[in-house]
Each structure stands twice: as C-alpha cells, then as structure tokens.
Design a protein around this motif. Structure first.
Motif, PDB file in Angstrom:
ATOM      1  N   UNK A 290      -3.007   1.366  -1.150  1.00 52.63           N
ATOM      2  CA  UNK A 290      -3.187   0.642  -2.627  1.00 52.63           C
ATOM      3  C   UNK A 290      -2.397  -0.334  -2.805  1.00 52.63           C
ATOM      4  N   UNK A 291      -0.837  -0.160  -1.995  1.00 49.32           N
ATOM      5  CA  UNK A 291       0.075  -1.078  -2.566  1.00 49.32           C
ATOM      6  C   UNK A 291      -0.131  -2.186  -1.596  1.00 49.32           C
ATOM      7  N   UNK A 292      -0.781  -2.033  -0.336  1.00 49.50           N
ATOM      8  CA  UNK A 292      -1.183  -3.229   0.571  1.00 49.50           C
ATOM      9  C   UNK A 292      -2.316  -4.161   0.131  1.00 49.50           C
ATOM     10  N   UNK A 293      -3.154  -3.336  -0.835  1.00 48.29           N
ATOM     11  CA  UNK A 293      -4.251  -4.123  -1.257  1.00 48.29           C
ATOM     12  C   UNK A 293      -3.540  -5.165  -2.550  1.00 48.29           C
ATOM     13  N   UNK A 294      -2.527  -4.477  -3.126  1.00 50.12           N
ATOM     14  CA  UNK A 294      -2.063  -5.299  -4.240  1.00 50.12           C
ATOM     15  C   UNK A 294      -1.193  -6.357  -3.770  1.00 50.12           C
ATOM     16  N   UNK A 295      -0.631  -5.985  -2.566  1.00 45.16           N
ATOM     17  CA  UNK A 295       0.247  -7.121  -2.143  1.00 45.16           C
ATOM     18  C   UNK A 295      -0.567  -8.480  -1.528  1.00 45.16           C
TER      19      UNK A 295
END
Ligand SMILES: [Zn+2]
Length: 531
Positions: A290-295
C-alpha cells in the motif's frame, strides 16, 4: 557545652542564646544580639545609640525531628549623621539573619537546594518528611528570587540544541568542557543569539558543536578567534547513514540480478538447506505494498505516515526499499542450538504446545523469552500445536541481516568483529565492488579518527570523491563545507560528549516539571544546582 557555640558555631561572639524551651511540640530558641554597634544602611556609618528593642521570629532547621522557632531580640538604632536621610534603622547582621527574611539563612539554603534539585511539589514532600512546613509555591518563589551569577568565560565551550518540543521549538545549551558543567542555556538556537552570548564572553579558545548551520554561523561571527571542532559522533553517524544507503541500494540491485524471490540478506549461508522459500509476511506485506502504491502516487512522507499510522522514519526506510525484507527475530542463534531437541519433541508429540516446549527448553538452559522462541519458529515456518503447517526443521539455522545491521558491522572496528560478522562482510563484499570500496573507505576513515591523523583527511576526501559512489561523494562534499572544524575534530581530543550528557540531564529535569516549567525556572535549576 555552651548552647551559643552549638547553635552559632562561627559567630558565638555576635549572638547569645538566652533560653532553650519546648512549647507545643516546637523547639524555641531565644537569642539576643551582642553586636557593639551597627552600620546605618543609608550612610554606612556606625551607630551605638539604641532607639528600642524588638523581637524577630524566624523558622530554623528542625532540631531532633521537631520544628524549630528562633526568637531574636534585636535593636533599632538612631543614625548619628545629621545629613543622612535615615533617622532610625533596624539592626543588621552579616550572617544567619537577613533583613525582611522570616527564616534563618541555613533553612533558606536547605529549601533553595531542595527546590533546585527536585522541583516544587517533590521538594514540598521531602521538606514535610524533614518537618519543614513549606509549600511548593513558596519553594519555587525562593528559586525565582535567587539571582543567576554572571556566567564565567570558559576556555573550551560546547554547544548543542535541545527540544522544547521535537520538530517544533528548540533551545541551546552551553557547557564548560573542562569541568563539564552547564554555564547557561539559551531560549532558541538562532545564529544571532549564539553570536550575542559569545560577544559578551570574549576569549574562548575552543568551541565544539555539531554540524548545524546556525551554530557554525554564530560561532564564526561571535568568536572568530576560537578554534571550532565538529562533533565526532555526528561525523561517524553521517558516515553510517551513507553506508546504510549504499548497502540498501546494492542489496536491491543484486537481488534483481539473481532474480530470486529471496533477497540477498535473507539468503541462507548454508546452501544445504533445501527450503529457502520466503515466509509470507501477511499484514506487513500488505502495508508495504500500500505504501509503495502511495509513493508512486507522489504523496508526502507526512501524509503517508498519517494514512498508514506508521512512523515517518519507517515510511522513509520503506521508501528506499524495492522489496520488503523478511522480519528477523532478535537474538539470532539462541534457538537454533536446541533444534535437535525441538525436532525430537515434535516427532513424539504432534499436538505439542509452544508454551510446553518453552517450559521444557528453559529447564534445559534456554534463557530467551517466549516471544523470541515463537518468532524464531515462525521465521522457520513452524507452527506448533493444532495448526501444523510444516513439520520439518531445517538442518541448520539461516543467517539474515538488515542493511542497517550490516552498516553497523561496516563501522565496527576490525578487531572487534565476531567470526560470523567477518564471514558476512566477506560474502557481501565478494558480490559487490561498490561495497568493497565503501568498506575500505570507512576503515581508512576510522584509522584517521583513532590515530588522530587529521592531516590525512584531505587525501581521504579526494579518494571518496573519486570512488564513483554517489553517497560517498556527497558525504565527502559535506565534509568540505566544514573542513577546518572537521580536521580539528579528527586531530584534537575535544569532543561534544559532555554536552550530550548535560542535554540528557536537561531533558530529565524538563520532563520532571510536566511541561509547566518556564524557561527561567529551567535555567536556574540547571545553572544554580550544585553538582
Ligand atoms: Zn545614616
């Protein structure tokens, strides 16, 4: 023994104890003054002409656990000088009794030091135990009325910052490096405040500080004669951060080349282990994805931290990673030595509970926590009890390392490395020339540091800049911006260590006051408190 000598040992000729009584659980001491004359506070001329007598009542330090009251028979005098505006004045004493005070000087000192050391409320409680009746506000008033002495000018001064509120407001602390005592604290960490303080205290020879820009500016303009020294710990820390970045980057790159699911730092060192498939990381993996997507969507670190309920540092760390590393349990190697026993017990009892196993292992000398055992078995894919997911233990333990741990090993002195760490360094360096160069650069830097060979720094910087590693290049460039102070840090014995210790003390005192301390109170408690 004469009561006067007992109660006023240093001024037995000035006072005379006339009576000692005990009234309503209190010790009462009756004293009269024996001074021949007294100086007029208006014109400083002595006078012997007595106007009248009066009694002053003081609280004194408790005697044998009883509150103590002292009744002093003092006099009023006429001033004999016609031109003096003062006509009648009260008797003054050089010690024990000050004008307008209602406690003796020795009780005043006890209360002042109690309040300086422990603060209002706690000092009140301690005073009560000692049979001194005084409130917290009175104690704080005593501290507030005490004047700060003129700050001395030290030869070697250490400066650092401390936080009122982290990432919000900061102050500065100034420490005498020779006796390691706090000289002063400042309300902010602006260059102009440092400059002003230094100009009022000329003649400082050495200033140690971290690499914060305002301190460099303030010290340079406030005390141009002083030799500035950068804090060595911060230099090593910055080097470690550079190393960490290189290692993280290199791990990700090597992983792409090998194209295996398992990334290098979870690779088993013993290749005879047949099963190297990664354990799925569940919630952790989901959050990472999820963090990678947000990044990729370009969100700020702060926003991501808020959305994920993660610390900003964790967000930063994950942002630098390509693949989520396996979670490594603490104290690796502790559980592995009990593998034969665990295997045997698992064969004997298919429904073995982890708690039972832990109790049995403890009897056999395992001194780790229950959670360590649980984490270790999860790491090897073992579920005990009803949920059997894998019944075979590997023949030997894996060895895994996080980039930050490898960075620590890079920074560790060569002679202090364990065999396992040496082996790991060798394996890592075999696979990457960048890491080999990094390791040799770090070792050369440490050599300069331990041998106090500041003059070799220039060569080192040139080598680092031409190494072709961008993190090392940036670190070396950073050193050049503050070159003279860095060279001094690597040649001279002065360090910011005593300042860091005093920052710790400051934080403890600040937190004792539950955020209600004013700057002035904090300053007095730090500067006035006896060491
Ligand atoms: Zn006078």
């Amino acid at each position: 023994m004469d009561a006067t000598c007992l109660i006023f040992p240093s001024s037995a000729e000035t006072f005379k104890v006339t009576a000692l009584t005990r009234e309503c659980n209190q010790v009462c001491i009756y004293v009269q003054s024996n001074q021949h004359n007294c100086l007029c506070p208006g014109c400083s001329n002595p006078s012997k002409r007595v106007h009248s007598y009066y009694t002053r009542k003081f609280r004194d330090v408790p005697a044998f656990g009883n509150p103590c009251t002292l009744l002093l028979k003092a006099r009023k005098f006429y001033c004999l000088q016609d031109e003096c505006p003062v006509k009648i004045f009260t008797e003054r004493f050089c010690n024990h009794f000050l004008p307008y005070r209602r406690s003796t000087t020795r009780l005043h000192h006890v209360c002042l030091n109690l309040a300086l050391q422990t603060g209002g409320k706690l000092a009140e409680r301690i005073a009560k135990l000692m049979n001194i009746q005084i409130s917290d506000t009175s104690l704080l008033r005593i501290v507030n009325n005490e004047h700060l002495p003129e700050a001395e000018t030290p030869y070697a001064l250490g400066i650092d910052d401390w936080a009122y509120k982290k990432r919000g407001r900061y102050g500065s602390i100034l420490v005498n490096l020779e006796n390691r005592r706090i000289i002063d604290i400042l309300n902010d960490r602006e260059a102009c405040s440092i400059e002003r303080w230094l100009k009022v205290h000329p003649g400082i020879g050495i200033i140690t500080r971290d690499r914060y820009g305002n301190y460099i500016k303030g010290a340079t303009s406030g005390a141009p004669q002083a030799l500035q020294v950068t804090d060595r710990w911060h230099l090593l820390k910055n080097l470690g951060e550079a190393a960490n970045k290189i290692i993280t980057r290199e791990y990700a790159r090597m992983n792409k080349i090998t194209k295996t699911e398992e990334i290098l730092y979870t690779e088993p060192l013993n290749t005879s282990d047949p099963d190297t498939s990664p354990v799925s990381d569940g919630i952790r993996k989901q959050r990472f994805d999820y963090l990678k997507k947000l990044q990729n969507d370009g969100l700020s670190i702060k926003r991501m931290a808020k959305l994920l309920g993660m610390h900003r540092q964790t967000v930063k760390k994950y942002m630098a990673m390509q693949i989520l590393p396996r979670k490594i349990y603490n104290d690796q190697g502790m559980v592995e030595q009990y593998f034969p026993y665990i295997r045997q017990r698992m064969q004997e009892n298919k429904d073995l509970y982890l708690k039972t196993l832990w109790t049995e292992l403890k009897e056999r000398g395992y001194n780790g926590a229950y959670s360590t055992l649980s984490d270790a078995l999860i790491y090897y894919g073992i579920r005990l009890g009803k949920k059997v997911s894998r019944q075979q233990l590997p023949n030997s333990g894996r060895m895994s390392f996080k980039p930050s741990k490898v960075a620590m090993i890079f920074l560790t002195a060569e002679e202090k490395l364990t065999d396992r760490q040496r082996e790991l360094l060798q394996k890592v360096c075999e696979k990457s020339t960048e890491l080999t160069i990094t390791l040799s650069l770090i070792r050369a830097y440490r050599q300069i540091m331990t041998n106090k060979n500041g003059s070799k720094l220039k060569d080192w910087i040139d080598k680092a800049k031409s190494s072709g590693i961008k993190e090392m290049f940036r670190f070396a460039e950073g050193l050049l911006t503050d070159y003279a102070a860095t060279e001094s840090a690597l040649s001279l014995p002065w360090s910011n260590g005593p300042v860091e210790g005093n920052v710790n003390k400051l934080k403890t005192i600040k937190r004792q006051m539950y955020g209600r301390a004013s700057f002035e109170l904090l300053r007095k408690r730090l500067v006035l408190a006896p060491a």
